[in-house]
Write a protein that holds these residues in place. Structure first.
Motif, PDB file in Angstrom:
ATOM      1  N   ALA A  79       0.836  -1.205   0.000  1.00 33.92           N
ATOM      2  CA  ALA A  79       0.000   0.000   0.000  1.00 33.92           C
ATOM      3  C   ALA A  79       0.868   1.251   0.000  1.00 33.92           C
ATOM      4  N   GLU A  80       1.935   1.250   0.791  1.00 35.43           N
ATOM      5  CA  GLU A  80       2.840   2.405   0.788  1.00 35.43           C
ATOM      6  C   GLU A  80       3.491   2.572  -0.580  1.00 35.43           C
ATOM      7  N   LEU A  81       3.950   1.481  -1.153  1.00 33.86           N
ATOM      8  CA  LEU A  81       4.603   1.563  -2.467  1.00 33.86           C
ATOM      9  C   LEU A  81       3.633   2.043  -3.541  1.00 33.86           C
ATOM     10  N   ALA A  82       2.421   1.510  -3.524  1.00 37.28           N
ATOM     11  CA  ALA A  82       1.438   1.873  -4.543  1.00 37.28           C
ATOM     12  C   ALA A  82       1.006   3.328  -4.413  1.00 37.28           C
ATOM     13  N   SER A  83       0.968   3.851  -3.182  1.00 39.54           N
ATOM     14  CA  SER A  83       0.531   5.233  -2.977  1.00 39.54           C
ATOM     15  C   SER A  83       1.628   6.243  -3.285  1.00 39.54           C
ATOM     16  N   GLY A  84       2.863   5.763  -3.490  1.00 37.62           N
ATOM     17  CA  GLY A  84       3.960   6.679  -3.758  1.00 37.62           C
ATOM     18  C   GLY A  84       4.577   6.582  -5.133  1.00 37.62           C
ATOM     19  N   ALA A 234      -3.364  -3.145  -3.765  1.00 41.19           N
ATOM     20  CA  ALA A 234      -2.856  -1.961  -3.081  1.00 41.19           C
ATOM     21  C   ALA A 234      -2.998  -0.691  -3.906  1.00 41.19           C
ATOM     22  N   VAL A 235      -3.190  -0.808  -5.216  1.00 40.52           N
ATOM     23  CA  VAL A 235      -3.326   0.401  -6.038  1.00 40.52           C
ATOM     24  C   VAL A 235      -4.551   1.216  -5.631  1.00 40.52           C
ATOM     25  N   HIS A 236      -5.509   0.580  -4.944  1.00 34.28           N
ATOM     26  CA  HIS A 236      -6.734   1.283  -4.573  1.00 34.28           C
ATOM     27  C   HIS A 236      -6.580   2.119  -3.306  1.00 34.28           C
ATOM     28  N   VAL A 237      -5.405   2.074  -2.676  1.00 37.47           N
ATOM     29  CA  VAL A 237      -5.218   2.845  -1.449  1.00 37.47           C
ATOM     30  C   VAL A 237      -5.402   4.330  -1.695  1.00 37.47           C
TER      31      VAL A 237
END
Length: 490
Positions: A79-84, A234-237
């Motif tokens: 989730a952190e990786l996908a949001s950044g 996680a891309v949906h975070v």
């Protein structure tokens, strides 16, 4: 893993969102409950239930432990990786480690499907046998034929660019998981309520699996595959209003729902079918057949079989072209694959990759005809699938730690708490699962240990490490086919 978020991994350019402003522009906000249900639908499945039903009450322990040491770290870290960072696992690992390791990560995300489809379609073959003739469930020849026919039909449909199958996976959760799973549990409870004894002991002493050496715990490896795919969800975070508070809530709710869907049907199967008679591919149908016979409604068995088959095939179709599409886009920019594998047909589909993958899948399918026990073949292919996928997760955890240290100020919509601890636990659990996969399970019976090691090591290490190394080693500048304006994907 049922069919992880169809389409989510299809293109490494899927926007993850770099900031709050991006989240508002890209898509409307969704609730954390909705995200939890989306995650549940892409992870939960009845397919692994027979594998854990072998352990009876201990299946609870064997599902909860991987959820804590693998599912939770994978969810929060990705989730952190996908949001950044946009670009999916290729870009995460490329920036966190190196581009060659990024290629290895996305290769493993694709390559695991080469063994995933034979194991998925092995389940389809055994389930379909109960619609036609239950004795076929143990036939390797029948299993091989079904795998080849279903896969090549899927390639034909996918190569024509058909988009109408995209909705099949969402309906698969209801048709092939929730309805059969709920019915199985209800009938299992009714079976016990009729005074029938449970086939597996249900006492406190059986909460932990019996220890008979390392091989007695090998089946836990299968649960890592069951929980994989979270990096795609996680891309949906970035669609949450308050990712820092809401994403953990969504993941804990999803984890609870997934555990219920995994554990209760597994227990119901263990009540009805003795472990020594249980097939790892046909166990769900064995349980339905037994409880329907108990209540005089055995005519419902084929109907349930058709529901399970339809859901599995629908999921396969929506997932078939996804990972190969991501690999194609990266390879066209960086020249990782020869031009033959990068060619598109008139519908814009990477048909040559699908056909090449199909040729390998056909050879794997034939192995079902030569391995005497269909359950053993199913287990071997499941282990190889898991091990290849775990290589990607090992790289992802390392990349996450390095990005936190090398780019601490990079905008992130979500920051995972105790990232170093999460990555340490996730990396250790993934590495342990990968190594344990080389140990033949106690349920492997009298099969040759040497043959098991040869097939598993050859499949996991050869496909997961040797093949991408050779592609990278012999790549040429002429293999780069993407025009400059398309290179923003990376």
């Amino acid at each position: 893993m049922d069919v992880p978020a169809p389409g989510a991994a299809a293109t490494p350019s899927t926007p993850a969102g770099d900031s709050t402003k991006d989240r508002g522009k890209v898509m409307a906000y969704i609730s954390w409950v909705a995200l939890a249900l989306m995650t549940t639908s892409s992870v939960a499945s009845l397919r692994p239930s027979p594998t854990m039903a072998v352990y009876g009450l201990a299946s609870i322990f064997l599902y909860v432990v991987p959820a804590l040491v693998f599912l939770l770290p994978t969810s929060l870290v990705s989730a952190e990786l996908a949001s950044g960072w946009k670009g999916g696992v290729y870009n995460w690992v490329s920036q966190g480690i190196s581009k060659p390791m990024g290629f290895l990560a996305i290769w493993c995300q694709f390559a695991m499907t080469i063994f995933y489809y034979p194991s998925l379609l092995g389940f389809v073959a055994s389930t379909l046998a109960y619609v036609i003739n239950p004795e076929l469930a143990s036939s390797g020849v029948w299993t091989a034929i079904v795998i080849m026919v279903c896969y090549w039909t899927g390639v034909w449909v996918s190569s024509r660019g058909t988009s109408s199958v995209a909705g099949l996976a969402s309906g698969g959760l209801i048709i092939g998981t929730l309805v059969p799973g709920t019915l199985l549990v209800i009938l299992g409870v009714a079976f016990l309520g009729q005074g029938n004894p449970s086939a597996a002991p249900m006492t406190v002493d059986n909460l932990l699996p019996a220890w008979a050496g390392l091989s007695s715990l090998v089946l836990i490896v299968n649960n890592f595959l069951s929980y994989s795919g979270m990096e795609m969800n996680a891309v949906h975070v970035s669609s949450l209003r308050n990712p820092g508070r809401e994403f953990p809530r969504a993941m804990f709710l999803a984890m609870g729902l997934v555990l219920l869907i995994f554990i209760l049907p597994a227990l119901a199967i263990s009540w009805v079918v003795p472990a020594e008679q249980l097939s790892l591919t046909a166990g769900v149908m064995q349980a339905f057949d037994a409880v329907f016979a108990e209540f005089g409604t055995q005519w419902l068995t084929p109907i349930l079989g058709i529901m399970l088959v339809a859901a599995s095939l629908g999921g396969m179709l929506t997932w078939l072209a996804g990972p190969s599409r991501g690999l194609l886009l990266i390879s066209r920019q960086e020249g990782y694959l020869p031009p033959f594998l990068q060619r598109l047909n008139k519908h814009g589909v990477q048909q040559n990759i699908l056909v090449t993958q199909g040729a390998i899948t056909t050879l794997i399918a034939l192995a079902y005809a030569f391995i005497p026990d269909v359950s053993s073949a199913y287990w071997i292919f499941s282990v190889i699938t898991t091990q290849v996928y775990l290589i990607m997760y090992l790289l992802m955890f390392v990349a996450a730690v390095r990005l936190r240290r090398s780019q601490p100020d990079h905008p992130r919509g979500y920051r995972a708490p105790m990232l170093l601890t999460l990555c340490g636990v996730g990396f250790a659990a993934s590495l342990a699962a990968l190594l344990i996969g080389f140990v033949p399970p106690s349920q492997f019976g009298s099969g040759s240990v040497g043959f098991y090691l040869l097939v598993v090591a050859g499949g996991a290490l050869g496909l997961g490490l040797l093949v991408p190394f050779l592609f990278y080693r012999f790549r040429k500048p002429s293999w780069k086919l993407a025009p400059a304006e398309e290179e923003s994907v990376a």
